[in-house]
Design a protein around this motif. Structure first.
Motif, PDB file in Angstrom:
ATOM      1  N   ILE A 147      15.001  66.563  45.305  1.00  0.00           N
ATOM      2  CA  ILE A 147      13.961  66.687  44.271  1.00  0.00           C
ATOM      3  C   ILE A 147      13.925  65.428  43.417  1.00  0.00           C
ATOM      4  CG2 ILE A 147      13.300  67.961  42.191  1.00  0.00           C
ATOM      5  CD1 ILE A 147      14.396  70.510  43.648  1.00  0.00           C
ATOM      6  N   SER A 148      15.083  64.943  43.012  1.00  0.00           N
ATOM      7  CA  SER A 148      15.149  63.729  42.199  1.00  0.00           C
ATOM      8  C   SER A 148      14.543  62.532  42.936  1.00  0.00           C
ATOM      9  CB  SER A 148      16.604  63.443  41.823  1.00  0.00           C
ATOM     10  OG  SER A 148      16.697  62.240  41.120  1.00  0.00           O
ATOM     11  N   SER A 149      14.909  62.369  44.198  1.00  0.00           N
ATOM     12  CA  SER A 149      14.384  61.269  45.001  1.00  0.00           C
ATOM     13  C   SER A 149      12.865  61.372  45.153  1.00  0.00           C
ATOM     14  CB  SER A 149      15.049  61.278  46.380  1.00  0.00           C
ATOM     15  OG  SER A 149      14.575  60.224  47.185  1.00  0.00           O
ATOM     16  N   PHE A 150      12.387  62.571  45.430  1.00  0.00           N
ATOM     17  CA  PHE A 150      10.945  62.784  45.596  1.00  0.00           C
ATOM     18  C   PHE A 150      10.205  62.426  44.312  1.00  0.00           C
ATOM     19  CE2 PHE A 150       7.512  66.099  46.830  1.00  0.00           C
ATOM     20  CZ  PHE A 150       6.759  65.138  47.470  1.00  0.00           C
ATOM     21  N   LYS A 151      10.753  62.819  43.166  1.00  0.00           N
ATOM     22  CA  LYS A 151      10.129  62.489  41.878  1.00  0.00           C
ATOM     23  C   LYS A 151      10.047  60.977  41.685  1.00  0.00           C
ATOM     24  CE  LYS A 151      11.315  66.631  39.220  1.00  0.00           C
ATOM     25  NZ  LYS A 151      12.146  67.160  38.117  1.00  0.00           N
ATOM     26  N   GLU A 152      11.104  60.262  42.041  1.00  0.00           N
ATOM     27  CA  GLU A 152      11.090  58.800  41.902  1.00  0.00           C
ATOM     28  C   GLU A 152       9.995  58.177  42.772  1.00  0.00           C
ATOM     29  OE1 GLU A 152      12.876  56.917  39.759  1.00  0.00           O
ATOM     30  OE2 GLU A 152      14.004  58.650  38.999  1.00  0.00           O
ATOM     31  N   HIS A 153       9.848  58.686  43.990  1.00  0.00           N
ATOM     32  CA  HIS A 153       8.802  58.190  44.891  1.00  0.00           C
ATOM     33  C   HIS A 153       7.417  58.478  44.308  1.00  0.00           C
ATOM     34  CE1 HIS A 153      12.159  58.245  47.791  1.00  0.00           C
ATOM     35  NE2 HIS A 153      11.445  57.392  48.504  1.00  0.00           N
TER      36      HIS A 153
END
Length: 112
Positions: free
Chosen positions: A94-100
């Motif tokens: 989820i964190s990675s997706f938000k950064e993208h």
């Protein structure tokens, strides 16, 4: 396929393909993509971390944006969520997706 890349590019041109896109799935694959896009004017790339890699490859929106300064990096991804296989922790995905997503919004580029 990489050992035959010259022929793949030529066959692509012969049948009328104008552009090839290679998709980043990890920091390691992005390193290779930066080399691939230099090989021929028709090859473009993306920067991103596949959800399966998001526990070991951490990237921020600022880092994504910094790497988009290369005009041949034209999209963000591969990214998303994959809770079926759970190769990475849900919270890290989820964190990675938000950064993208934040990077894509900031620079108005497509997300894959």
């Amino acid at each position: 396929l990489l050992s035959d890349l010259k022929n793949v590019i030529q066959r692509s041109k012969d049948v009328g393909i104008k552009k090839l896109l290679t998709i980043s799935t990890s920091l390691e694959s992005f390193t290779r993509i930066k080399d691939l896009i230099k090989i021929d004017e028709m090859i473009y790339g993306t920067i991103g971390i596949h959800p399966h890699e998001s526990s070991k490859d951490i990237i921020t929106s600022d880092e994504i944006i910094e790497n988009l300064k290369n005009e041949k990096i034209i999209g963000i991804g591969e990214t998303g969520l994959d809770f079926y296989y759970n190769n990475s922790e849900k919270v890290k995905q989820i964190s990675s997706f938000k950064e993208h997503i934040e990077a894509a919004i900031d620079v108005n580029l497509p997300i894959l």
